[in-house]
Design a protein around this motif. Structure first.
Motif, mmCIF file in Angstrom:
data_model
loop_
_atom_site.group_PDB
_atom_site.id
_atom_site.type_symbol
_atom_site.label_atom_id
_atom_site.label_comp_id
_atom_site.label_asym_id
_atom_site.label_seq_id
_atom_site.Cartn_x
_atom_site.Cartn_y
_atom_site.Cartn_z
ATOM 1 N N ASP A 1 0.853 -1.194 0.000
ATOM 2 C CA ASP A 1 0.000 0.000 0.000
ATOM 3 C C ASP A 1 0.885 1.240 0.000
ATOM 4 O O ASP A 1 1.869 1.321 0.748
ATOM 5 C CB ASP A 1 -0.900 0.018 1.245
ATOM 6 C CG ASP A 1 -1.936 -1.085 1.215
ATOM 7 O OD1 ASP A 1 -2.505 -1.316 0.135
ATOM 8 O OD2 ASP A 1 -2.155 -1.721 2.259
ATOM 9 N N GLY A 2 0.530 2.201 -0.830
ATOM 10 C CA GLY A 2 1.234 3.471 -0.807
ATOM 11 C C GLY A 2 2.533 3.466 -1.587
ATOM 12 O O GLY A 2 2.705 2.710 -2.540
ATOM 13 N N HIS B 1 17.849 2.405 -5.810
ATOM 14 C CA HIS B 1 16.822 2.619 -6.844
ATOM 15 C C HIS B 1 15.416 2.390 -6.278
ATOM 16 O O HIS B 1 15.150 1.394 -5.597
ATOM 17 C CB HIS B 1 17.055 1.667 -8.010
ATOM 18 C CG HIS B 1 15.963 1.713 -9.048
ATOM 19 N ND1 HIS B 1 15.852 2.725 -9.972
ATOM 20 C CD2 HIS B 1 14.909 0.865 -9.286
ATOM 21 C CE1 HIS B 1 14.797 2.508 -10.743
ATOM 22 N NE2 HIS B 1 14.216 1.386 -10.344
ATOM 23 N N VAL B 2 14.527 3.344 -6.556
ATOM 24 C CA VAL B 2 13.127 3.242 -6.129
ATOM 25 C C VAL B 2 12.245 3.275 -7.378
ATOM 26 O O VAL B 2 12.296 4.226 -8.158
ATOM 27 C CB VAL B 2 12.733 4.404 -5.192
ATOM 28 C CG1 VAL B 2 11.245 4.298 -4.823
ATOM 29 C CG2 VAL B 2 13.594 4.399 -3.940
ATOM 30 N N PRO B 3 11.422 2.238 -7.612
ATOM 31 C CA PRO B 3 10.510 2.253 -8.769
ATOM 32 C C PRO B 3 9.532 3.411 -8.668
ATOM 33 O O PRO B 3 9.150 3.834 -7.565
ATOM 34 C CB PRO B 3 9.786 0.908 -8.666
ATOM 35 C CG PRO B 3 10.652 0.060 -7.798
ATOM 36 C CD PRO B 3 11.315 0.992 -6.841
ATOM 37 N N VAL B 4 9.118 3.917 -9.822
ATOM 38 C CA VAL B 4 8.156 5.017 -9.873
ATOM 39 C C VAL B 4 6.883 4.549 -10.561
ATOM 40 O O VAL B 4 6.804 3.439 -11.085
ATOM 41 C CB VAL B 4 8.762 6.237 -10.616
ATOM 42 C CG1 VAL B 4 9.938 6.791 -9.833
ATOM 43 C CG2 VAL B 4 9.192 5.856 -12.032
ATOM 44 N N MET B 5 5.892 5.409 -10.548
ATOM 45 C CA MET B 5 4.576 5.053 -11.110
ATOM 46 C C MET B 5 4.669 4.563 -12.546
ATOM 47 O O MET B 5 3.978 3.626 -12.944
ATOM 48 C CB MET B 5 3.648 6.267 -11.042
ATOM 49 C CG MET B 5 3.042 6.523 -9.681
ATOM 50 S SD MET B 5 1.836 5.254 -9.230
ATOM 51 C CE MET B 5 0.576 5.536 -10.480
ATOM 52 N N THR B 6 5.521 5.168 -13.343
ATOM 53 C CA THR B 6 5.614 4.780 -14.749
ATOM 54 C C THR B 6 6.211 3.392 -14.935
ATOM 55 O O THR B 6 6.129 2.816 -16.018
ATOM 56 C CB THR B 6 6.451 5.808 -15.530
ATOM 57 O OG1 THR B 6 7.727 5.969 -14.889
ATOM 58 C CG2 THR B 6 5.736 7.153 -15.597
ATOM 59 N N SER C 1 -0.544 -0.116 -14.380
ATOM 60 C CA SER C 1 -0.709 0.814 -13.243
ATOM 61 C C SER C 1 -0.731 0.124 -11.886
ATOM 62 O O SER C 1 -1.075 0.754 -10.879
ATOM 63 C CB SER C 1 -2.004 1.639 -13.409
ATOM 64 O OG SER C 1 -1.981 2.350 -14.627
ATOM 65 N N SER C 2 -0.359 -1.165 -11.839
ATOM 66 C CA SER C 2 -0.479 -1.878 -10.557
ATOM 67 C C SER C 2 0.662 -2.842 -10.263
ATOM 68 O O SER C 2 0.866 -3.193 -9.099
ATOM 69 C CB SER C 2 -1.792 -2.678 -10.512
ATOM 70 O OG SER C 2 -2.918 -1.845 -10.634
ATOM 71 N N TRP C 3 1.385 -3.312 -11.263
ATOM 72 C CA TRP C 3 2.240 -4.481 -11.090
ATOM 73 C C TRP C 3 3.710 -4.194 -11.364
ATOM 74 O O TRP C 3 4.058 -3.437 -12.268
ATOM 75 C CB TRP C 3 1.800 -5.602 -12.019
ATOM 76 C CG TRP C 3 0.419 -6.108 -11.775
ATOM 77 C CD1 TRP C 3 -0.737 -5.660 -12.384
ATOM 78 C CD2 TRP C 3 0.028 -7.127 -10.882
ATOM 79 N NE1 TRP C 3 -1.814 -6.356 -11.905
ATOM 80 C CE2 TRP C 3 -1.382 -7.273 -10.974
ATOM 81 C CE3 TRP C 3 0.711 -7.950 -9.995
ATOM 82 C CZ2 TRP C 3 -2.097 -8.196 -10.243
ATOM 83 C CZ3 TRP C 3 0.012 -8.884 -9.252
ATOM 84 C CH2 TRP C 3 -1.386 -8.993 -9.371
ATOM 85 N N VAL D 1 0.772 -3.101 -6.322
ATOM 86 C CA VAL D 1 0.775 -1.834 -5.600
ATOM 87 C C VAL D 1 -0.632 -1.260 -5.560
ATOM 88 O O VAL D 1 -1.304 -1.146 -6.577
ATOM 89 C CB VAL D 1 1.727 -0.821 -6.266
ATOM 90 C CG1 VAL D 1 1.776 0.465 -5.446
ATOM 91 C CG2 VAL D 1 3.128 -1.428 -6.397
ATOM 92 N N LYS D 2 -1.074 -0.922 -4.355
ATOM 93 C CA LYS D 2 -2.391 -0.321 -4.163
ATOM 94 C C LYS D 2 -2.207 1.108 -3.681
ATOM 95 O O LYS D 2 -1.474 1.362 -2.732
ATOM 96 C CB LYS D 2 -3.209 -1.110 -3.161
ATOM 97 C CG LYS D 2 -3.493 -2.543 -3.568
ATOM 98 C CD LYS D 2 -4.298 -3.254 -2.500
ATOM 99 C CE LYS D 2 -4.619 -4.688 -2.893
ATOM 100 N NZ LYS D 2 -5.385 -5.396 -1.827
#
Length: 422
Positions: free
Chosen positions: A350-351, A393-398, A403-405, A420-421
């Protein structure tokens, strides 16, 4: 053309029992004949065992004979007696819904456009108008208790603590009446089914002989078993269903690709339309290069395509390879990706996403942060098949697929899905 049908079924291991091999062979040769196979709506979907009957029916149709696919709107209200105990009776409303679902599944496997087009029938059409008195006087009078009690399932259940209700005991009469009615309406002279149905199959042949003196035929296919002794069509998660919402196409494909080496040749004969020559060639290539598992791949692709279609199968195959770095993971649709990841394990978050070190540790792919850093330094950490070399390294929304996996992989074979929720 029809003269080869009996030999074809025999070579494929699809004949366990008949009412007379020579008579059935002659009937095939004299054809075309009309035959039927029944499917009861006792669940919302057909399963792997039913697939044997569906494919067998199509094989017989391919040799010029006329198939009747019977959906048991009435027999589904009762249920065929099982060795394991009394069935739960479903409501008429529920069975009616399942009738429509089963009908649509049966229709996928038969040809309704050819010269010997198939027809779907529902036994509720002739049982619903019949009164109990008519049933007992016109049909029940032809059955003898001794013969009915001797049927394997009936005898076994009667010896059990639970016993057998009259409702399930009467099932064989209903199935016998189906054959008689189809014989009257369509000239049907053959019923096919599994060997566990033999008693019910012969109930129909005997009833027709008593009523009008005609001799008709029954053909039972053997129950398919697995070489390791486990039940065919079952996994740890339960039955393998033909409905994609009950067994995902990905899981369906994996069931076949993971077949025991000892089963593959037999399964190719039973579940595919590959020729003798093609199956022999696959056996030779598998013997020469067993690590390539070519026969397994052909089996899985053919059966999944038959049940779920070419496009879905292509997605499943792409997912099977892309998860492990051998394809473009971005081309996989979300249902297939979700099913594939559920098979390897999913970590739900989450988040905001943590960095790659935390992802590796929280996913269980490593046991500590130090092991995660070592994996990254050695080039063994991948997100969505892209190597990650920076431990911060931190994954980002793109980065999120659909949009979830995220697909998190350590090395070549250890994979976990991250959902990711927000």
């Amino acid at each position: 053309m029809t003269s080869a049908l009996f030999d074809e079924l025999s070579w494929r291991g699809l004949i366990s029992q008949t009412t007379g091999d020579d008579d059935l062979r002659a009937a095939f040769e004299a054809g075309p004949l009309t035959f039927y196979c029944g499917f009861d709506p006792t669940a919302p979907s057909l399963h792997m065992g039913n697939l044997v009957q569906l494919i067998t029916a199509r094989r017989i149709q391919n040799y010029g004979h006329f198939p009747l696919g019977l959906v048991g709107g009435s027999t589904g209200l009762i249920g065929d007696p099982r060795m394991s105990g009394e069935r739960v009776l479903n409501s008429s409303e529920q069975v009616a819904v399942w009738v429509d679902r089963i009908r649509s599944q049966v229709e996928r496997y038969l040809d309704f456009e050819c010269a010997n087009a198939a027809r779907i029938v529902n036994n509720l059409d002739w049982t619903a108008p019949m009164s109990a008195i008519d049933f007992l006087r016109d049909v029940g009078k032809h059955f003898r208790m001794g013969r009915m009690l001797a049927k394997d399932t009936v005898a076994t259940r009667l010896r059990s603590d639970e016993g057998l209700s009259f409702t399930e005991f009467s099932y064989q009469i209903l199935q016998g009446m189906d054959f008689l009615e189809l014989n009257r309406r369509y000239g049907c002279t053959l019923q096919t089914g599994g060997s566990d149905q033999w008693g019910n199959l012969t109930s129909g042949t005997e009833l027709i002989h008593k009523v009008n003196g005609a001799d008709v035929h029954a053909l039972a296919t053997p129950l398919i078993t697995k070489a390791d002794g486990t039940k065919f069509g079952k996994t740890e998660g339960g039955a393998i269903w033909l409905d994609p919402d009950m067994t995902s196409p990905y899981d369906f494909y994996q069931f076949w690709i993971n077949s025991d080496d000892r089963d593959v040749d037999r399964f190719l004969k039973v579940f595919t339309f590959r020729s003798r020559e093609e199956i022999a060639t696959l056996a030779e290539s598998t013997a020469a290069q067993p690590q390539a598992r070519q026969a397994h791949r052909v089996l899985a692709q053919d059966v999944t395509t038959l049940v779920h279609g070419e496009d879905t199968t292509a997605q499943v195959i792409a997912a099977s390879t892309a998860l492990f770095g051998r394809g473009d993971i971005n081309e996989i649709d979300e249902p297939t990706l979700a099913a594939a990841l559920s098979a390897v394990g999913v970590l739900e978050l989450d988040g905001d996403l943590p960095n790659i070190v935390a992802l590796l540790q929280r996913s269980g792919l490593v046991t500590s942060n130090s092991e995660a850093r070592r994996t990254i330094a050695e080039g063994g950490a991948n997100i969505n098949n892209v190597r990650v070399t920076d431990p911060d390294h931190v994954p980002v929304m793109t980065d999120l697929l659909h949009s979830s996996w995220l697909v998190l992989r350590r090395g070549k074979k250890s994979v976990v899905g991250i959902k990711v929720k927000y």
